[in-house]
Design an enzyme around this catalytic site. Sequence first.
Site, PDB file in Angstrom:
ATOM      1  CB  THR A  63     -43.683 -40.780  96.108  1.00 21.93           C
ATOM      2  OG1 THR A  63     -43.281 -39.751  95.213  1.00 21.93           O
ATOM      3  CG2 THR A  63     -44.070 -42.001  95.277  1.00 21.93           C
ATOM      4  CE1 TYR A  73     -39.812 -44.010  95.074  1.00 19.96           C
ATOM      5  CE2 TYR A  73     -40.391 -41.888  94.079  1.00 19.96           C
ATOM      6  CZ  TYR A  73     -40.159 -42.663  95.199  1.00 19.96           C
ATOM      7  OH  TYR A  73     -40.283 -42.112  96.444  1.00 19.96           O
TER       8      TYR A  73
END
Length: 327
Positions: A117, A141
């Site tokens: 990501t 995350y």
Amino acid sequence: MNKVLVTGGAGYIGSHAYKALRAAGFTPVTFDNLVTGWEEAVKFGPFERGDLLDRARLDEVFNTHQPVAVMHFAALSQVGESMQKPGLYWKNNVEGSLNLIEAACDAGCMNFVFSSTCATYGDQDNVVLNEDSIQQPINAYGASKRAIEDILRDFAAAEGLHHVIFRYFNVAGADPEAEVGEFHQPETHLIPLMLDAIEGKRDALTIFGTDYDTHDGTCIRDYVHVCDLVDAHVLGLKWLMDGKGDRVFNLGTGTGFSVRDVIDQSRAVTDRPVPYKEGPRRPGDCTKLVSGSTRAVKELGWSPTRSTLDQMISDAWRWHQTGHYNT
Ligand code: UDP
């Protein structure tokens, strides 16, 4: 026919990858614990229910199917939740991925495509984000995904695990045939929340922060169509199977849109008012995340065709109205 183990194949991106793999002549095998995915989304090949934390189950699945490659989508992926429950993210994402990587290596399945990501880059004002940019995530995350990238590099060095890492920007849209689409419970992502609000299925959308240093005060993101994204994965898989080297690719379009831009475009696409209110910032959100790289285009031959904001919202809107899972 070549089998590919697709972890998270019952989820939003995994289910689209599943369809693209099938179209490209592979046999995708979904591995999913159905915590955030939907069995109904597994429409294009075999399904193996299991959890990445269960190493014996992973070994069983590798043994049964003998896949030539892994596409690893399964992960918890909510920025806000990761700030409240970091342990969940480190356990599920990092420990689960380590199990998977070890199981793949032990099974001799040495081609690995990983969904990472742009959240691994963190907040870098006025910096062009390319694959060589420093990674300094500001939420758990992003930190968990960066850790998995490190694990992959270590296993590449030690075991010869061939891997491609894709760092996604913001994935949006849905299968144009509306066979699969985005459906999270609870939903936290901007576009599906907005479409729900437009349809009156939930309260007004809250804009998370209007005091960012951007042209209209709201966060800027680089949105990429899920079908374009999974096309890149198939190219990444072929890249590995052609024996090309370990590589990181950003997947974004290079164009940023603010939350207010997305609201305006949703109003135009649906021809309906967007109920929204302004709220405080969400912890962990970066001001601006836009890809500055064309590496995937130049090296993989990736050519995104559906990633205009108009097309992404139109496809998401069609899915919202016609396609759904009977959960
Ligand atoms: N966002 C928002 N309201 C919401 C959900 C998201 O304003 O109810 C904003 C969020 O702050 C971010 C952008 O929309 O700037 C995209 O958020 P999303 O959760 O869809 O993806 P993320 O960027 O967190 O991966």
